[in-house]
Design a protein around this motif. Structure first.
Motif, PDB file in Angstrom:
ATOM      1  N   GLY A 313       8.430 -13.477  -1.919  1.00  0.00           N
ATOM      2  CA  GLY A 313       9.122 -13.625  -3.204  1.00  0.00           C
ATOM      3  C   GLY A 313       9.550 -12.291  -3.758  1.00  0.00           C
ATOM      4  N   GLU A 314      10.586 -12.337  -4.580  1.00  0.00           N
ATOM      5  CA  GLU A 314      11.170 -11.110  -5.112  1.00  0.00           C
ATOM      6  C   GLU A 314      10.743 -10.873  -6.556  1.00  0.00           C
ATOM      7  OE1 GLU A 314      12.546 -13.919  -5.214  1.00  0.00           O
ATOM      8  OE2 GLU A 314      13.782 -14.104  -7.002  1.00  0.00           O
ATOM      9  N   THR A 315      10.789  -9.627  -6.977  1.00  0.00           N
ATOM     10  CA  THR A 315      10.521  -9.307  -8.380  1.00  0.00           C
ATOM     11  C   THR A 315      11.801  -9.550  -9.187  1.00  0.00           C
ATOM     12  OG1 THR A 315      11.258  -7.034  -8.153  1.00  0.00           O
ATOM     13  CG2 THR A 315       8.925  -7.467  -7.705  1.00  0.00           C
ATOM     14  N   LEU A 316      11.637  -9.480 -10.492  1.00  0.00           N
ATOM     15  CA  LEU A 316      12.798  -9.652 -11.367  1.00  0.00           C
ATOM     16  C   LEU A 316      13.840  -8.570 -11.091  1.00  0.00           C
ATOM     17  CD1 LEU A 316      14.065 -11.179 -13.730  1.00  0.00           C
ATOM     18  CD2 LEU A 316      12.863  -9.644 -15.280  1.00  0.00           C
ATOM     19  N   GLU A 317      13.341  -7.358 -10.943  1.00  0.00           N
ATOM     20  CA  GLU A 317      14.256  -6.229 -10.708  1.00  0.00           C
ATOM     21  C   GLU A 317      15.041  -6.451  -9.407  1.00  0.00           C
ATOM     22  OE1 GLU A 317      12.601  -2.409  -9.530  1.00  0.00           O
ATOM     23  OE2 GLU A 317      13.594  -1.510 -11.264  1.00  0.00           O
ATOM     24  N   GLN A 318      14.342  -6.919  -8.398  1.00  0.00           N
ATOM     25  CA  GLN A 318      15.009  -7.157  -7.111  1.00  0.00           C
ATOM     26  C   GLN A 318      16.035  -8.284  -7.237  1.00  0.00           C
ATOM     27  OE1 GLN A 318      11.346  -7.728  -5.019  1.00  0.00           O
ATOM     28  NE2 GLN A 318      11.331  -5.663  -4.165  1.00  0.00           N
ATOM     29  N   ARG A 319      15.675  -9.312  -7.985  1.00  0.00           N
ATOM     30  CA  ARG A 319      16.637 -10.416  -8.175  1.00  0.00           C
ATOM     31  C   ARG A 319      17.869  -9.917  -8.905  1.00  0.00           C
ATOM     32  NH1 ARG A 319      17.601 -16.137  -8.535  1.00  0.00           N
ATOM     33  NH2 ARG A 319      16.049 -16.311  -6.908  1.00  0.00           N
ATOM     34  N   GLU A 320      17.621  -9.174  -9.965  1.00  0.00           N
ATOM     35  CA  GLU A 320      18.762  -8.742 -10.770  1.00  0.00           C
ATOM     36  C   GLU A 320      19.643  -7.743 -10.032  1.00  0.00           C
ATOM     37  OE1 GLU A 320      16.957  -7.709 -14.492  1.00  0.00           O
ATOM     38  OE2 GLU A 320      17.199  -9.775 -15.245  1.00  0.00           O
ATOM     39  N   SER A 321      19.055  -7.077  -9.049  1.00  0.00           N
ATOM     40  CA  SER A 321      19.902  -6.140  -8.286  1.00  0.00           C
ATOM     41  C   SER A 321      20.545  -6.855  -7.091  1.00  0.00           C
ATOM     42  CB  SER A 321      19.068  -4.951  -7.803  1.00  0.00           C
ATOM     43  OG  SER A 321      18.159  -5.396  -6.813  1.00  0.00           O
ATOM     44  N   GLY A 322      20.345  -8.147  -7.007  1.00  0.00           N
ATOM     45  CA  GLY A 322      21.031  -8.912  -5.960  1.00  0.00           C
ATOM     46  C   GLY A 322      20.353  -8.850  -4.602  1.00  0.00           C
ATOM     47  N   SER A 323      19.089  -8.418  -4.561  1.00  0.00           N
ATOM     48  CA  SER A 323      18.465  -8.267  -3.239  1.00  0.00           C
ATOM     49  C   SER A 323      17.440  -9.352  -2.908  1.00  0.00           C
ATOM     50  CB  SER A 323      17.831  -6.871  -3.117  1.00  0.00           C
ATOM     51  OG  SER A 323      16.955  -6.641  -4.179  1.00  0.00           O
ATOM     52  N   THR A 324      17.474 -10.451  -3.638  1.00  0.00           N
ATOM     53  CA  THR A 324      16.498 -11.522  -3.408  1.00  0.00           C
ATOM     54  C   THR A 324      16.405 -11.928  -1.934  1.00  0.00           C
ATOM     55  OG1 THR A 324      16.726 -12.427  -5.614  1.00  0.00           O
ATOM     56  CG2 THR A 324      15.961 -13.942  -3.929  1.00  0.00           C
ATOM     57  N   VAL A 325      17.539 -12.249  -1.366  1.00  0.00           N
ATOM     58  CA  VAL A 325      17.519 -12.768   0.002  1.00  0.00           C
ATOM     59  C   VAL A 325      17.048 -11.684   0.973  1.00  0.00           C
ATOM     60  CG1 VAL A 325      18.920 -13.783   1.835  1.00  0.00           C
ATOM     61  CG2 VAL A 325      19.277 -14.481  -0.535  1.00  0.00           C
ATOM     62  N   ALA A 326      17.502 -10.464   0.722  1.00  0.00           N
ATOM     63  CA  ALA A 326      17.080  -9.361   1.598  1.00  0.00           C
ATOM     64  C   ALA A 326      15.568  -9.170   1.530  1.00  0.00           C
ATOM     65  CB  ALA A 326      17.798  -8.071   1.186  1.00  0.00           C
ATOM     66  N   VAL A 327      15.017  -9.273   0.330  1.00  0.00           N
ATOM     67  CA  VAL A 327      13.572  -9.053   0.155  1.00  0.00           C
ATOM     68  C   VAL A 327      12.763 -10.136   0.871  1.00  0.00           C
ATOM     69  CG1 VAL A 327      11.702  -9.078  -1.557  1.00  0.00           C
ATOM     70  CG2 VAL A 327      13.769  -7.745  -1.993  1.00  0.00           C
ATOM     71  N   VAL A 328      13.112 -11.394   0.633  1.00  0.00           N
ATOM     72  CA  VAL A 328      12.310 -12.457   1.261  1.00  0.00           C
ATOM     73  C   VAL A 328      12.520 -12.480   2.771  1.00  0.00           C
ATOM     74  CG1 VAL A 328      12.134 -13.859  -0.828  1.00  0.00           C
ATOM     75  CG2 VAL A 328      13.994 -14.311   0.777  1.00  0.00           C
ATOM     76  N   ALA A 329      13.718 -12.089   3.209  1.00  0.00           N
ATOM     77  CA  ALA A 329      13.964 -12.029   4.659  1.00  0.00           C
ATOM     78  C   ALA A 329      13.104 -10.931   5.286  1.00  0.00           C
ATOM     79  CB  ALA A 329      15.441 -11.768   4.932  1.00  0.00           C
ATOM     80  N   GLU A 330      13.016  -9.811   4.605  1.00  0.00           N
ATOM     81  CA  GLU A 330      12.210  -8.696   5.125  1.00  0.00           C
ATOM     82  C   GLU A 330      10.736  -9.086   5.196  1.00  0.00           C
ATOM     83  OE1 GLU A 330      12.123  -5.080   6.852  1.00  0.00           O
ATOM     84  OE2 GLU A 330      13.909  -6.076   6.111  1.00  0.00           O
ATOM     85  N   GLN A 331      10.269  -9.785   4.178  1.00  0.00           N
ATOM     86  CA  GLN A 331       8.866 -10.219   4.164  1.00  0.00           C
ATOM     87  C   GLN A 331       8.610 -11.223   5.286  1.00  0.00           C
ATOM     88  OE1 GLN A 331       8.982 -11.613   0.103  1.00  0.00           O
ATOM     89  NE2 GLN A 331       7.998  -9.773  -0.698  1.00  0.00           N
ATOM     90  N   THR A 332       9.575 -12.117   5.484  1.00  0.00           N
ATOM     91  CA  THR A 332       9.418 -13.130   6.534  1.00  0.00           C
ATOM     92  C   THR A 332       9.502 -12.481   7.914  1.00  0.00           C
ATOM     93  OG1 THR A 332      10.499 -14.672   5.029  1.00  0.00           O
ATOM     94  CG2 THR A 332      10.235 -15.400   7.292  1.00  0.00           C
TER      95      THR A 332
END
Ligand SMILES: O=C(CO)COP(=O)(O)O
Length: 437
Positions: A313-332
Motif C-alpha cells: 500500500g502507498e502513503t498519502l504523499e505517494q498517492r498524491e504524487s501519482g506513484s501509487t501503482v509504482a509503489v505497490v508494484a515494487e512491493q509486490t
C-alpha cells in the motif's frame, strides 16, 4: 523508556545488511517494470471520502491519519521508511528538502508499532549566525508540545500531562472463499477484523465469544481468520469456533535462533497457527521493514508451511504524487522475486492513508489498484496466479461501505480493523455473499 537511541533506523538497516537480510546497498526506487504505467495519472487516484463514518476514528483508536510517512534524509533511499511527521509539517519538510531549513524527524526507539500517540524527535540544523551548523533536538508530543531534552519529557510525562498509551491488542479477522472455483471474479472473498482494546485476556475472550455466536455465511462462502497479538494466539486458538482460523501478525524472517523477542515461523507452525500477516504498513513504516526484508519474510514463512497475508500500500504523499501503482508494484515485485508458488499467498492492498482514518478508498479507487495488481501478477508471474490470488482490501472498511467494495470485481475480501469493534463486523462478514450471488 520513551526516548531511547534515536539513531536506531540506520543501525537496524546496517545490522540487517550485515546479517545478509538486506541487499548490499539500499534499494533505490526502481522503475517497476512493465507492470506499472510509465506515467501514472497524478490526479486520478485521490484519497476517497466515501464509505460513511469510520468506526476506527470514532473509537479514537488509531491515529495514522495524522501521520504522514514522508521521506527524510534516512528514508530517501528506502521508499517505505519513515520520518513520522504530522501532515501539517509537510511544508516544513518540503522546504527542508529544498535545503532552506533542513529538518529531520525520527520515531522514538522502542515505540511499538501500534502505539496510539506518536512522539516525534526533530533535529534542526541552524542555518545562520555563529552557531550555524549546530543541531538542535526537539521532542514533540502527540499534542504538539515541544521539549528540548529527555529530562523535560520525563518530567512532563511524570506529571501525567501526557499519556503514552499503547494499543495493546490488535485483532484482525479476515475471511475469504477458499474452495470456490478459482476465477478472478468469484474465487475468493475476505474480511479482516481488527480490534484495538486494552489487551486483557478477558477482553480477548469476549471478542471471541461474540465471534463464536455470530451467524455468518458458511465456510464455502467466507473464510474468517482472526489475528491477535502473539501472546493471545494460543488463547484465541483454543476457544475460537472451529470454522474460523487464526493468524499471527508477524514472524521472524529466517530460521529461529538468537533473536531475542522475535517469534519464528517454526514456533507458529508448532503452535498450529496456519496464517501470518507480513509487511503490514505499520511494520514497514515504524519498524523500518523494507520491501526486500518483507519479501524474505514471505518466502521463509511459506517455506515453513505458513499461509501468508502480504500487505502492500502507498502513503498519502505517494498517492498524491501519482506513484501509487509504482509503489505497490515494487512491493509486490520484492515478494515475487523470492517466491515461486503463490498458492498460499493472499495480497492485501492497504492504502496507508486509509488505515484507521475513516478515509476509505472509493470502490473505484480500490478496484483500480486491485486490477493493476492483478495485471502485475499476470504480466510478471503468470495468468493463473493472477486469477487465483486473492487480493483483499484494507483501510476503513465498515458496515456501510463493505457491500459496494465487495462488489468490485477484483476485490476478493477485506482486512478490517476498527469496524470489528462494532456489530457491523458481522455485516462485513455477511457481505461475502455479494460475491456468491
Ligand atoms: O489496519 C488495518 C488492517 O490491517 C485496517 O484498519 P482499519 O479498518 O481500522 O482502517
Amino acid at each position: 523508556m520513551v526516548c531511547g537511541d534515536i539513531e536506531w533506523e540506520p543501525k537496524l538497516v546496517a545490522l540487517r545488511r550485515a546479517m545478509g537480510l538486506e541487499p548490499p546497498s539500499p534499494p533505490r526506487a526502481q522503475p517497476p517494470g512493465p507492470l506499472v504505467p510509465a506515467a501514472v495519472k497524478p490526479n486520478k487516484l485521490r484519497v476517497g471520502e466515501g464509505g460513511g463514518s469510520s468506526s476506527s476514528s470514532a473509537d479514537g483508536t488509531r491515529t495514522n491519519s495524522s501521520v504522514d510517512i514522508s521521506s527524510s534524509v534516512e528514508s530517501k533511499d528506502h521508499p517505505q521508511q519513515v520520518g513520522c511527521t504530522k501532515q501539517g509539517d509537510d511544508q516544513k519538510q518540503k522546504r527542508g528538502r529544498a535545503g532552506k531549513a533542513k529538518e529531520i524527524s525520527w520515531l522514538i526507539y522502542g515505540q511499538p508499532s501500534c502505539m496510539k500517540n506518536t512522539w516525534n524527535i526533530r533535529k534542526k540544523i541552524r542555518q545562520h549566525g555563529a552557531s550555524a551548523g549546530r543541531v538542535d533536538k526537539y521532542y514533540e508530543s502527540p499534542d504538539g508540545c515541544k521539549f528540548r531534552s529527555r529530562k523535560e519529557v520525563e518530567v512532563y510525562l511524570s506529571k501525567g500531562k501526557a499519556k503514552l498509551e499503547v494499543d495493546a491488542i490488535t485483532v484482525w479477522v479476515w475471511a475469504s472463499l477458499p474452495d470456490f472455483p478459482k476465477t478472478t471474479l468469484w474465487s475468493t472473498f475476505g474480511h479482516a477484523l481488527e480490534r484495538v482494546l486494552n489487551g486483557t485476556s478477558e477482553e480477548v475472550k469476549k471478542i471471541v465469544s461474540t465471534l463464536n455466536q455470530a451467524e455468518v455465511p458458511s465456510e464455502d462462502v467466507v473464510e474468517v481468520v482472526v489475528s491477535p497479538p502473539f501472546v493471545f494466539l494460543p488463547l484465541v486458538k483454543g476457544v475460537l469456533r472451529p470454522d474460523f482460523h487464526v493468524a499471527a501478525q508477524n514472524c521472524w524472517v529466517r530460521k529461529g535462533g538468537a533473536f531475542t523477542g522475535e517469534v519464528s515461523a517454526e514456533m507458529l507452525v508448532n503452535l498450529g497457527i496456519p496464517w501470518v500477516i507480513l509487511g503490514h504498513s505499520e511494520r514497514r513504516a515504524l519498524l523500518n521493514e523494507s520491501n526486500y526484508f518483507v519479501g524474505d519474510k514471505v518466502a521463509y514463512a511459506l517455506s515453513q508451511g505458513l499461509k501468508v497475508i502480504a500487505c502492500v500500500g502507498e502513503t498519502l504523499e505517494q498517492r498524491e504524487s501519482g506513484s501509487t501503482v509504482a509503489v505497490v508494484a515494487e512491493q509486490t515485485k520484492a515478494i515475487a522475486e523470492k517466491i515461486s508458488n503463490w498458492d498460499n499467498v493472499v495480497l492485501a492492498y492497504e492504502p496507508v492513508w486509509a488505515i484507521g482514518t475513516g478515509k476509505v478508498a472509493t470502490p473505484a479507487q480500490a478496484q483500480e489498484v486491485h486490477a493493476e495488481l492483478r495485471k502485475w501478477l499476470k504480466d510478471n508471474v503468470n495468468a493463473e496466479v493472477a486469477a487465483s490470488t486473492r487480493i483483499i482490501y484494507g483501510g476503513s472498511v465498515n458496515g456501510a461501505n463493505c457491500k459496494e467494495l465487495a462488489a468490485q470485481p477484483d476485490v476478493d475480501g477485506f482486512l478490517v480493523g476498527g469496524a470489528s469493534l462494532k456489530p457491523e463486523f458481522i455485516d462485513i462478514i455477511k457481505s461475502a455473499t455479494v460475491k456468491k450471488n
